[in-house]
Design a protein around this motif. Structure first.
Motif, PDB file in Angstrom:
ATOM      1  N   UNK A 162     -26.397 -36.004 -12.595  1.00  9.32           N
ATOM      2  CA  UNK A 162     -27.703 -35.863 -11.946  1.00  9.32           C
ATOM      3  C   UNK A 162     -27.709 -34.713 -10.949  1.00  9.32           C
ATOM      4  N   UNK A 163     -26.720 -34.709 -10.050  1.00  8.62           N
ATOM      5  CA  UNK A 163     -26.675 -33.680  -9.017  1.00  8.62           C
ATOM      6  C   UNK A 163     -25.225 -33.343  -8.680  1.00  8.62           C
ATOM      7  N   UNK A 164     -25.036 -32.133  -8.168  1.00  9.54           N
ATOM      8  CA  UNK A 164     -23.702 -31.688  -7.764  1.00  9.54           C
ATOM      9  C   UNK A 164     -23.729 -31.288  -6.300  1.00  9.54           C
ATOM     10  N   UNK A 218     -23.483 -38.227  -8.946  1.00  9.05           N
ATOM     11  CA  UNK A 218     -23.301 -37.081  -8.054  1.00  9.05           C
ATOM     12  C   UNK A 218     -21.863 -36.606  -8.190  1.00  9.05           C
ATOM     13  N   UNK A 219     -21.713 -35.339  -8.537  1.00 11.27           N
ATOM     14  CA  UNK A 219     -20.398 -34.742  -8.774  1.00 11.27           C
ATOM     15  C   UNK A 219     -19.980 -33.940  -7.555  1.00 11.27           C
ATOM     16  N   UNK A 220     -18.859 -34.309  -6.963  1.00 12.40           N
ATOM     17  CA  UNK A 220     -18.294 -33.565  -5.841  1.00 12.40           C
ATOM     18  C   UNK A 220     -17.384 -32.486  -6.407  1.00 12.40           C
ATOM     19  N   UNK A 221     -17.878 -31.252  -6.398  1.00 11.07           N
ATOM     20  CA  UNK A 221     -17.163 -30.165  -7.059  1.00 11.07           C
ATOM     21  C   UNK A 221     -17.531 -28.842  -6.405  1.00 11.07           C
ATOM     22  N   UNK A 222     -16.539 -27.990  -6.232  1.00  6.18           N
ATOM     23  CA  UNK A 222     -16.755 -26.743  -5.502  1.00  6.18           C
ATOM     24  C   UNK A 222     -17.369 -25.630  -6.339  1.00  6.18           C
ATOM     25  N   UNK A 223     -17.114 -25.616  -7.661  1.00  8.91           N
ATOM     26  CA  UNK A 223     -17.552 -24.428  -8.360  1.00  8.91           C
ATOM     27  C   UNK A 223     -18.028 -24.563  -9.786  1.00  8.91           C
ATOM     28  N   UNK A 224     -17.546 -25.548 -10.532  1.00 15.00           N
ATOM     29  CA  UNK A 224     -17.837 -25.619 -11.961  1.00 15.00           C
ATOM     30  C   UNK A 224     -19.320 -25.877 -12.236  1.00 15.00           C
TER      31      UNK A 224
END
Length: 207
Positions: free
Chosen positions: A193-195, A180-186
């Motif tokens: 798997x999931x953002x 799970x990627x904690x990211x605001x925009x990319x």
């Protein structure tokens, strides 16, 4: 099979870009400048270059200059006013309290720093284990050897790995972890798997 939640620390559980990282980055540049005899500007370039190339400034300094890692960690993470610098993510306690399963911190930061951040954020009680850069034998994320050592030590089988750095997640994906990627925009790469935009989005995430 019981689920294990693996959390990065900096910029995942608390916002370090606002206050803590500017202080630590300055201390790292000062250390580099003094130890290898370069200007502050050049030291900062080296710091950033090693971060991008090796996953941590420390790893690059060990490889290229054989510095004393314990001294480096002590000097760069000595933060007498750390309680004024910590910015926990929104709904942090509620999020951690609501997630069922074992929870582990996997950080490239030193143990004492991690313990202090967790304690001052009021979330130390939610974590079963803390895996620091010392526990990684100074070979932290995103290295494959560091990941193998982490998975073996903590007997990880079924896990979700949450991090703000996608290269760390790419390595985790190679070893079969849900990521799970904690990211605001990319845009989300295929190996993630999931953002999510905010940490508390985990509460509505299907894993």
């Amino acid at each position: 099979m019981p689920l294990t939640w693996i959390f990065d620390l900096d910029n995942t559980l608390h916002d370090t870009n606002s206050k803590i990282f500017p202080v630590i980055n300055k201390k790292m540049a000062q250390y580099i400048s003094q130890k290898i005899g370069v200007s502050s500007a050049q030291a900062n370039i080296i710091r950033e270059d090693y971060w991008n190339k090796y996953g941590s400034t420390l790893r690059g300094l060990i490889k290229n200059y054989h510095i004393n890692p314990a001294q480096f960690l002590e000097e760069t993470h000595h933060l007498p006013n750390i309680n004024e610098l910590i910015c926990p993510m929104r709904n942090l306690r509620r999020t951690l309290r609501s997630l069922k399963g074992r929870k582990i911190i996997f950080t490239n930061g030193p143990k004492n720093y991690a313990l202090t951040v967790l304690r001052l954020s009021g979330i130390l009680i939610y974590f079963d284990e803390i895996h620091s850069i010392e526990d990684s034998l100074l070979n932290g994320k995103p290295s494959h050897s560091g990941m193998r050592q982490f998975l073996s030590k903590h007997k990880i089988k079924n896990a979700v790995f949450i991090d703000d750095e996608r290269l760390n997640l790419r390595t985790a994906n190679r070893y079969g972890l849900k990521t799970v990627w904690l990211n605001q925009g990319s845009k989300k790469p295929n190996y993630i798997s999931q953002k999510i935009r905010h940490l508390d989005d985990l509460l509505t995430l299907k894993v």
